[in-house]
Design a protein around this motif. Sequence first.
Motif: not given
Length: 264
Positions: A210-226
Amino acid sequence: MTSQQAPVTRCDRVAPGHHLLELDCPAIATTARPGQFVHVRVTGTFDPLLRRPISLLLCDKHRGHIQILVRTVGRGTDVLGHVAPGNVLDLMGPLGNGFPLPEAGQTPLLVAGGVGVAPLVFLADVLQNSPEGSYVRGLFGARNEDSLVCWEEFAGRCEEFQAVTEDGSVGEQGIVTEYLPAQLDRGDVGVVYTCGPRPMMAQVGRICEAAGVQCWASLEQFMGCGIGACLGCAIATHTDPPNQRVCKDGPVFDARTVDWEKTL
Ligand SMILES: Cc1cc2nc3c(=O)[nH]c(=O)nc-3n(C[C@H](O)[C@H](O)[C@H](O)COP(=O)(O)OP(=O)(O)OC[C@H]3O[C@@H](n4cnc5c(N)ncnc54)[C@H](O)[C@@H]3O)c2cc1C
Ligand code: FES
């Protein structure tokens, strides 16, 4: 990416349910970028079978040491939090894409929630020590003082820092996303980096968009092989193809590309 046998040099309880581990691992310490993670074999046996993904908190290239912050949620993280110095852990890493660094002249704002602070401490460290010496601003929210873990490591690497706790025990009272608009209203933030609970990151992404600012998000998720082979960590995105692997295509994503409705 390589598999490493890393001796544990330190394992300290830094807050209730949180342990900081330091490992001797020059191959990872010298090559890793902020936002990347290690995939840790928790025991020397196949029980538990799967490795556990943990972000890099800090890397000391000169000593060849890495640090990780582990929050106990289940059996694997409980075992990791009780590893004795001298024991050797089997790590794969560094894995994942890491955070794209800010463009020249962009002021970065780092927004952390709980144990999500880990990759942002590493990012703040690299930005602060970069030749350009970025002016880093930090915003850190948690339930209470105990959950504001490693705040000194984070605050000490930011030129400006604001803490928010739900119970008001430290800093402002409330949730971190209530304090983000005022930070953006100052008009000088060029890019936001966030890591924390998924609903928090979704809201950070919405506010930034909404503010027109770039946003990078680091997500977590269940992992198998990685390493991108099993598709066990796929999340819904607005990209083509519509599913992206958190381990290989992420864990860092442009927040606008994540289908938050489907991933919450
Ligand atoms: C890229 C990445 C970086 C991470 N960085 C860190 C970090 O720096 N420090 C840290 O403490 N944790 C981190 N995590 C989360 C960590 O991997 C999980 O907490 C861990 O795998 C849980 O293992 P467990 O055996 O203790 O729990 P399990 O017994 O496997 O699960 C216990 C509970 O934890 C939840 N859970 C399990 N795995 C995950 C996961 N990957 N994401 C969200 N919830 C999960 C489950 O819902 C379950 O209820 C990261 C995850 C990813 C994907
Ligand atoms: S965990 Fe196997 S593809 Fe990501």
